[in-house]
Write a protein that holds these residues in place. Structure first.
Motif, mmCIF file in Angstrom:
data_model
loop_
_atom_site.group_PDB
_atom_site.id
_atom_site.type_symbol
_atom_site.label_atom_id
_atom_site.label_comp_id
_atom_site.label_asym_id
_atom_site.label_seq_id
_atom_site.Cartn_x
_atom_site.Cartn_y
_atom_site.Cartn_z
ATOM 1 N N MET A 1 27.463 40.214 56.556
ATOM 2 C CA MET A 1 26.591 41.276 56.068
ATOM 3 C C MET A 1 25.294 41.295 56.887
ATOM 4 O O MET A 1 24.673 40.251 57.090
ATOM 5 C CB MET A 1 26.253 41.058 54.582
ATOM 6 C CG MET A 1 25.339 42.127 54.007
ATOM 7 S SD MET A 1 24.893 41.803 52.273
ATOM 8 C CE MET A 1 26.498 41.979 51.487
ATOM 9 N N THR A 2 24.903 42.461 57.341
ATOM 10 C CA THR A 2 23.679 42.586 58.118
ATOM 11 C C THR A 2 22.459 42.510 57.206
ATOM 12 O O THR A 2 22.555 42.667 55.983
ATOM 13 C CB THR A 2 23.656 43.922 58.870
ATOM 14 O OG1 THR A 2 23.601 45.000 57.919
ATOM 15 C CG2 THR A 2 24.883 44.070 59.760
ATOM 16 N N PHE A 3 21.317 42.277 57.860
ATOM 17 C CA PHE A 3 20.067 42.181 57.092
ATOM 18 C C PHE A 3 19.765 43.496 56.381
ATOM 19 O O PHE A 3 19.335 43.514 55.228
ATOM 20 C CB PHE A 3 18.920 41.807 58.030
ATOM 21 C CG PHE A 3 17.596 41.646 57.340
ATOM 22 C CD1 PHE A 3 17.364 40.577 56.493
ATOM 23 C CD2 PHE A 3 16.589 42.582 57.536
ATOM 24 C CE1 PHE A 3 16.140 40.430 55.844
ATOM 25 C CE2 PHE A 3 15.360 42.449 56.894
ATOM 26 C CZ PHE A 3 15.136 41.365 56.058
ATOM 27 N N ALA A 4 20.001 44.615 57.073
ATOM 28 C CA ALA A 4 19.746 45.934 56.474
ATOM 29 C C ALA A 4 20.642 46.154 55.259
ATOM 30 O O ALA A 4 20.198 46.702 54.237
ATOM 31 C CB ALA A 4 19.973 47.029 57.511
ATOM 32 N N ALA A 5 21.890 45.735 55.357
ATOM 33 C CA ALA A 5 22.804 45.898 54.224
ATOM 34 C C ALA A 5 22.383 45.020 53.054
ATOM 35 O O ALA A 5 22.502 45.415 51.890
ATOM 36 C CB ALA A 5 24.227 45.557 54.656
ATOM 37 N N ALA A 6 21.880 43.820 53.366
ATOM 38 C CA ALA A 6 21.433 42.921 52.298
ATOM 39 C C ALA A 6 20.222 43.492 51.565
ATOM 40 O O ALA A 6 20.044 43.250 50.362
ATOM 41 C CB ALA A 6 21.100 41.550 52.883
ATOM 42 N N LEU A 7 19.384 44.241 52.270
ATOM 43 C CA LEU A 7 18.187 44.815 51.652
ATOM 44 C C LEU A 7 18.476 46.099 50.882
ATOM 45 O O LEU A 7 17.625 46.552 50.112
ATOM 46 C CB LEU A 7 17.137 45.114 52.722
ATOM 47 C CG LEU A 7 16.419 43.921 53.350
ATOM 48 C CD1 LEU A 7 15.407 44.420 54.380
ATOM 49 C CD2 LEU A 7 15.703 43.098 52.284
ATOM 50 N N ARG A 8 19.638 46.689 51.081
ATOM 51 C CA ARG A 8 19.923 48.003 50.495
ATOM 52 C C ARG A 8 19.755 48.047 48.977
ATOM 53 O O ARG A 8 19.134 48.979 48.456
ATOM 54 C CB ARG A 8 21.330 48.457 50.889
ATOM 55 C CG ARG A 8 21.621 49.909 50.480
ATOM 56 C CD ARG A 8 22.974 50.366 50.988
ATOM 57 N NE ARG A 8 23.016 50.349 52.447
ATOM 58 C CZ ARG A 8 23.875 49.635 53.161
ATOM 59 N NH1 ARG A 8 24.756 48.857 52.545
ATOM 60 N NH2 ARG A 8 23.865 49.676 54.469
#
Length: 277
Positions: A1-8
């Protein structure tokens, strides 16, 4: 999981809470009118104080007026109470569902608290700036209005300090949320928080008016970063190295309170017991 996806999910809960709170336009207007009224009362008190001969006052009347209007503009950032939705979840037992979410509870509640406070402050602050910073000078009452920052440097320092103010507000709100979870009631936490925040933030009385021996200790505690530090930076009461040090102190307290609050909330959620049926 990318950082952006984790922050979503955290961006989503922030945006949802922000948009929801912006819908309460009547409450924002009513709050603005109320804050104008109390702002005028506080300014009249300061005017009477200075008219009585305050030759050695720690700040000028103009700065006291500016301090007052800033306080009214950003009043809702003061963490007087825990998040009302968290308090309701604790009362109903729905807080148990928070343990089932595939997200970090502390970060989730932090994003909620940011959206909640920013959406309530934004419209009132804009209206307050228009009224005190634009309208009053236009009608010849500039002496009693909101003055601009002392300099561009002061404006830049204030912007950085305002970020610290917002983050401190959220971290303290999370501490109050944790008190509610740990005690299973929201009774008492808000009462105690309101008294402490009003006194030690500088909202009731600017910290500059406290005795010289006490002032450094008052400005070193985290609640000072909610009001006194950013407002003093705005009108030049803190400048240069003093302003930079005060801002560093704000963010230092944010780190300390996040670490402590996260550990406390995690422990409280592990021990959470929900009864009902």
């Amino acid at each position: 999981m990318t950082f952006a996806a984790a922050l979503r999910p955290y961006r989503s809960v922030f945006a949802g809470r922000f948009q929801l709170m912006l819908q309460y336009r009547a409450a924002a207007v009513a709050g603005f009118i109320t804050q104008c009224w109390f702002g005028v009362i506080r300014i009249l008190i300061f005017a009477a104080f200075y008219a009585g001969g305050a030759a050695h006052a720690p700040m000028s009347l103009a700065n006291a007026v500016t301090y007052t209007w800033l306080g009214q503009a950003f009043l809702v950032f003061l963490p007087w109470n825990p998040d009302p939705e968290v308090a309701e979840m604790v009362r109903t037992g729905a807080v148990a569902y928070e343990r089932l979410r595939p997200v970090d509870t502390y970060a989730w509640w932090f994003a909620r608290a940011l959206g909640w406070s920013l959406a309530r402050v934004a419209p009132r602050a804009v209206l307050m700036v228009i009224f005190a910073g634009v309208l009053l000078p236009l009608i010849g009452l500039g002496k009693w209005g909101l003055s601009p920052p002392q300099s561009l440097t002061a404006a830049g320092f204030f912007a950085a300090s305002a970020v610290g103010m917002v983050l401190l507000s959220a971290t303290i709100t999370l501490l109050l949320n944790t008190v509610v979870v740990a005690t299973m009631t929201d009774k008492g936490a808000g009462v105690l928080a309101a008294a402490l925040v009003n006194t030690f933030s500088g909202m009731v009385l600017p910290l500059a008016f406290f005795p010289d021996w006490l002032r450094p200790w008052l400005r070193a505690q985290p609640i000072a970063g909610l009001v006194d530090i950013p407002f003093s930076i705005y009108f030049g009461g803190l400048s240069g190295g003093s302003a930079a040090g005060a801002i560093a102190l704000q963010f230092g307290w944010v780190v300390v309170l996040v670490v402590a609050g996260r550990a406390w909330l995690s422990r409280s959620m592990r021990r959470l017991q929900v009864q009902g049926g």
